[in-house]
Scaffold this motif. Structure first.
Motif, PDB file in Angstrom:
ATOM      1  N   LEU A 121       5.047  11.539  -8.892  1.00  0.00           N
ATOM      2  CA  LEU A 121       5.960  10.522  -9.389  1.00  0.00           C
ATOM      3  C   LEU A 121       7.308  10.594  -8.667  1.00  0.00           C
ATOM      4  O   LEU A 121       7.897   9.560  -8.330  1.00  0.00           O
ATOM      5  N   ILE A 122       7.779  11.799  -8.411  1.00  0.00           N
ATOM      6  CA  ILE A 122       9.034  11.964  -7.679  1.00  0.00           C
ATOM      7  C   ILE A 122       8.870  11.490  -6.234  1.00  0.00           C
ATOM      8  O   ILE A 122       9.769  10.857  -5.664  1.00  0.00           O
ATOM      9  N   ALA A 123       7.707  11.765  -5.639  1.00  0.00           N
ATOM     10  CA  ALA A 123       7.445  11.300  -4.276  1.00  0.00           C
ATOM     11  C   ALA A 123       7.445   9.777  -4.218  1.00  0.00           C
ATOM     12  O   ALA A 123       7.966   9.180  -3.255  1.00  0.00           O
ATOM     13  N   LEU A 124       6.883   9.135  -5.230  1.00  0.00           N
ATOM     14  CA  LEU A 124       6.918   7.672  -5.311  1.00  0.00           C
ATOM     15  C   LEU A 124       8.360   7.188  -5.373  1.00  0.00           C
ATOM     16  O   LEU A 124       8.752   6.242  -4.673  1.00  0.00           O
ATOM     17  N   TYR A 125       9.158   7.844  -6.205  1.00  0.00           N
ATOM     18  CA  TYR A 125      10.553   7.424  -6.348  1.00  0.00           C
ATOM     19  C   TYR A 125      11.309   7.581  -5.028  1.00  0.00           C
ATOM     20  O   TYR A 125      12.087   6.699  -4.639  1.00  0.00           O
ATOM     21  N   LYS A 126      11.095   8.689  -4.336  1.00  0.00           N
ATOM     22  CA  LYS A 126      11.745   8.898  -3.042  1.00  0.00           C
ATOM     23  C   LYS A 126      11.366   7.798  -2.059  1.00  0.00           C
ATOM     24  O   LYS A 126      12.204   7.300  -1.294  1.00  0.00           O
ATOM     25  N   ASP A 127      10.098   7.416  -2.074  1.00  0.00           N
ATOM     26  CA  ASP A 127       9.620   6.341  -1.199  1.00  0.00           C
ATOM     27  C   ASP A 127      10.329   5.030  -1.541  1.00  0.00           C
ATOM     28  O   ASP A 127      10.737   4.270  -0.657  1.00  0.00           O
ATOM     29  N   THR A 141      10.634 -10.002   0.895  1.00  0.00           N
ATOM     30  CA  THR A 141       9.893  -8.784   1.230  1.00  0.00           C
ATOM     31  C   THR A 141       9.353  -8.054   0.003  1.00  0.00           C
ATOM     32  O   THR A 141       8.532  -7.151   0.152  1.00  0.00           O
ATOM     33  N   TYR A 142       9.800  -8.436  -1.180  1.00  0.00           N
ATOM     34  CA  TYR A 142       9.423  -7.706  -2.391  1.00  0.00           C
ATOM     35  C   TYR A 142       7.903  -7.609  -2.589  1.00  0.00           C
ATOM     36  O   TYR A 142       7.379  -6.512  -2.823  1.00  0.00           O
ATOM     37  N   PRO A 143       7.152  -8.710  -2.521  1.00  0.00           N
ATOM     38  CA  PRO A 143       5.696  -8.596  -2.731  1.00  0.00           C
ATOM     39  C   PRO A 143       5.027  -7.653  -1.731  1.00  0.00           C
ATOM     40  O   PRO A 143       4.153  -6.862  -2.105  1.00  0.00           O
ATOM     41  N   LYS A 144       5.427  -7.713  -0.450  1.00  0.00           N
ATOM     42  CA  LYS A 144       4.841  -6.828   0.549  1.00  0.00           C
ATOM     43  C   LYS A 144       5.235  -5.380   0.287  1.00  0.00           C
ATOM     44  O   LYS A 144       4.418  -4.462   0.454  1.00  0.00           O
ATOM     45  N   ASP A 145       6.489  -5.165  -0.092  1.00  0.00           N
ATOM     46  CA  ASP A 145       6.935  -3.804  -0.391  1.00  0.00           C
ATOM     47  C   ASP A 145       6.140  -3.213  -1.551  1.00  0.00           C
ATOM     48  O   ASP A 145       5.717  -2.056  -1.501  1.00  0.00           O
ATOM     49  N   ILE A 146       5.935  -4.013  -2.590  1.00  0.00           N
ATOM     50  CA  ILE A 146       5.159  -3.552  -3.744  1.00  0.00           C
ATOM     51  C   ILE A 146       3.727  -3.235  -3.317  1.00  0.00           C
ATOM     52  O   ILE A 146       3.153  -2.207  -3.717  1.00  0.00           O
ATOM     53  N   GLY A 147       3.141  -4.106  -2.516  1.00  0.00           N
ATOM     54  CA  GLY A 147       1.773  -3.886  -2.051  1.00  0.00           C
ATOM     55  C   GLY A 147       1.640  -2.600  -1.253  1.00  0.00           C
ATOM     56  O   GLY A 147       0.671  -1.849  -1.421  1.00  0.00           O
ATOM     57  N   ARG A 148       2.611  -2.349  -0.372  1.00  0.00           N
ATOM     58  CA  ARG A 148       2.571  -1.114   0.425  1.00  0.00           C
ATOM     59  C   ARG A 148       2.693   0.113  -0.467  1.00  0.00           C
ATOM     60  O   ARG A 148       2.003   1.122  -0.258  1.00  0.00           O
ATOM     61  N   LEU A 149       3.583   0.057  -1.451  1.00  0.00           N
ATOM     62  CA  LEU A 149       3.756   1.192  -2.356  1.00  0.00           C
ATOM     63  C   LEU A 149       2.491   1.446  -3.170  1.00  0.00           C
ATOM     64  O   LEU A 149       2.089   2.592  -3.378  1.00  0.00           O
ATOM     65  N   GLN A 150       1.855   0.368  -3.633  1.00  0.00           N
ATOM     66  CA  GLN A 150       0.622   0.527  -4.402  1.00  0.00           C
ATOM     67  C   GLN A 150      -0.489   1.134  -3.561  1.00  0.00           C
ATOM     68  O   GLN A 150      -1.265   1.964  -4.045  1.00  0.00           O
ATOM     69  N   LYS A 151      -0.556   0.736  -2.302  1.00  0.00           N
ATOM     70  CA  LYS A 151      -1.580   1.274  -1.421  1.00  0.00           C
ATOM     71  C   LYS A 151      -1.287   2.721  -1.059  1.00  0.00           C
ATOM     72  O   LYS A 151      -2.184   3.583  -1.087  1.00  0.00           O
ATOM     73  N   ARG A 152      -0.036   3.014  -0.723  1.00  0.00           N
ATOM     74  CA  ARG A 152       0.357   4.352  -0.289  1.00  0.00           C
ATOM     75  C   ARG A 152       0.206   5.382  -1.407  1.00  0.00           C
ATOM     76  O   ARG A 152      -0.088   6.546  -1.159  1.00  0.00           O
ATOM     77  N   HIS A 153       0.426   4.933  -2.639  1.00  0.00           N
ATOM     78  CA  HIS A 153       0.382   5.855  -3.784  1.00  0.00           C
ATOM     79  C   HIS A 153      -0.784   5.530  -4.718  1.00  0.00           C
ATOM     80  O   HIS A 153      -0.710   5.766  -5.913  1.00  0.00           O
ATOM     81  N   ALA A 154      -1.873   5.025  -4.130  1.00  0.00           N
ATOM     82  CA  ALA A 154      -3.035   4.633  -4.924  1.00  0.00           C
ATOM     83  C   ALA A 154      -3.606   5.806  -5.713  1.00  0.00           C
ATOM     84  O   ALA A 154      -4.036   5.640  -6.871  1.00  0.00           O
ATOM     85  N   ASP A 155      -3.611   6.992  -5.117  1.00  0.00           N
ATOM     86  CA  ASP A 155      -4.144   8.174  -5.814  1.00  0.00           C
ATOM     87  C   ASP A 155      -3.321   8.472  -7.070  1.00  0.00           C
ATOM     88  O   ASP A 155      -3.878   8.831  -8.119  1.00  0.00           O
ATOM     89  N   TYR A 187      11.601  -1.557  -8.882  1.00  0.00           N
ATOM     90  CA  TYR A 187      10.371  -1.065  -8.273  1.00  0.00           C
ATOM     91  C   TYR A 187       9.614  -0.066  -9.151  1.00  0.00           C
ATOM     92  O   TYR A 187       8.440  -0.262  -9.455  1.00  0.00           O
ATOM     93  N   PHE A 188      10.283   1.031  -9.516  1.00  0.00           N
ATOM     94  CA  PHE A 188       9.557   2.130 -10.147  1.00  0.00           C
ATOM     95  C   PHE A 188       8.935   1.720 -11.481  1.00  0.00           C
ATOM     96  O   PHE A 188       7.717   1.869 -11.675  1.00  0.00           O
ATOM     97  N   LEU A 189       9.740   1.213 -12.405  1.00  0.00           N
ATOM     98  CA  LEU A 189       9.193   0.869 -13.720  1.00  0.00           C
ATOM     99  C   LEU A 189       8.176  -0.281 -13.657  1.00  0.00           C
ATOM    100  O   LEU A 189       7.154  -0.219 -14.344  1.00  0.00           O
ATOM    101  N   PRO A 190       8.406  -1.327 -12.847  1.00  0.00           N
ATOM    102  CA  PRO A 190       7.354  -2.344 -12.712  1.00  0.00           C
ATOM    103  C   PRO A 190       6.038  -1.774 -12.192  1.00  0.00           C
ATOM    104  O   PRO A 190       4.960  -2.196 -12.639  1.00  0.00           O
TER     105      PRO A 190
END
Length: 247
Positions: A5-11, A23-37, A91-94
């Motif tokens: 969770l902290i790593a997600l926040y740092k990202d 850029t918001y939708p793409k940023d959200i998509g990248r974060l969801q993919k990068r932190h899928a696990d 970003y984080f809470l959504p």
């Protein structure tokens, strides 16, 4: 999971200062993919009725609190607080609320409560990704931009940057405040147009700065965010009445 969770926040902090609609939708998509696990682990964790949400609620707030303690300048600390609020709200809470579990909203609220307790004076809460996409705008803060331009301040000046971050965080943390922003966007362009048509436009903008915007900036810096919203609303209502024949 706390470390994830902290790593997600740092990202998120790497991109949140440049929040905008394009850029918001793409940023959200990248974060969801990068932190899928992480999101899948959260889903499994939350779907277990025997797990406690409290064990996860404070990890990000405590991490940010530790980072804030390393900042010596009061001015930089105040700006960092605004930036961190934006990262959480936008970003984080959504992203947490988007986890596919009936308890996702509960976790997001618990983390928002932990944040508010760690940083007294905050009243953040998380919108959904869909609400964020539909709620905030990238249009300039019409009146504040016009005032700053009249005073010779650049578009990326400290004052405009601070007010825009305040708009994109605190003013987007609830449906009621987001609705107020939308109403402001409806009437602000005509207010600016009418002021620009006056012979005393420069003087009028200076008075708006002195009476409303400069106090707003001081209130944000002092973390009196609700008071700032009241002052800004008073400014908009006053100007709306002044030009009510056209609005």
């Amino acid at each position: 999971m706390e470390e994830q969770l902290i790593a997600l926040y740092k990202d998120i902090r790497q991109i949140s200062d440049n929040l905008n609609l394009s850029t918001y939708p793409k940023d959200i998509g990248r974060l969801q993919k990068r932190h899928a696990d992480l999101f899948e682990s959260l889903r499994i964790y939350l779907d277990d009725p025997n797990t406690s949400i409290d064990t996860l609620s404070y990890c990000v707030a405590e991490y940010v609190s530790g980072e804030m303690e390393t900042i010596r300048s009061d001015r930089k600390k105040k700006m960092a607080r605004v930036d961190n609020n934006m990262a959480m709200v936008s970003y984080f809470l959504p992203l947490i609320r988007d986890v596919k579990s009936p308890r996702a909203d509960e976790l997001a609220q618990a983390m928002a409560d932990a944040w508010n307790q760690t940083f007294p004076g905050n009243k953040i809460s998380g919108m959904t990704i869909a609400e964020m996409k539909g709620g905030f705008r990238t249009s300039p803060c019409f009146i504040t931009t016009a005032v700053c331009e009249s005073l010779g301040k650049p578009d990326d000046c400290y004052e405009l940057t601070l007010l825009r971050r305040y708009r994109n965080t605190f003013m987007m943390c609830s449906e009621q405040k987001a609705a107020a922003v939308k109403e402001y966007y409806r009437i602000a362009p005509e207010i600016v147009e009418k002021i620009n048509g006056r012979a005393d436009a420069a003087e009028r903008y200076r008075s708006i700065w002195a009476q409303y915007l400069n106090p707003c900036i001081r209130l944000i810096e002092e973390n009196h965010l609700e008071d700032c919203a009241d002052v800004y609303a008073d400014m908009v209502n006053t100007l709306q009445k002044e030009f009510s024949d056209t609005l």
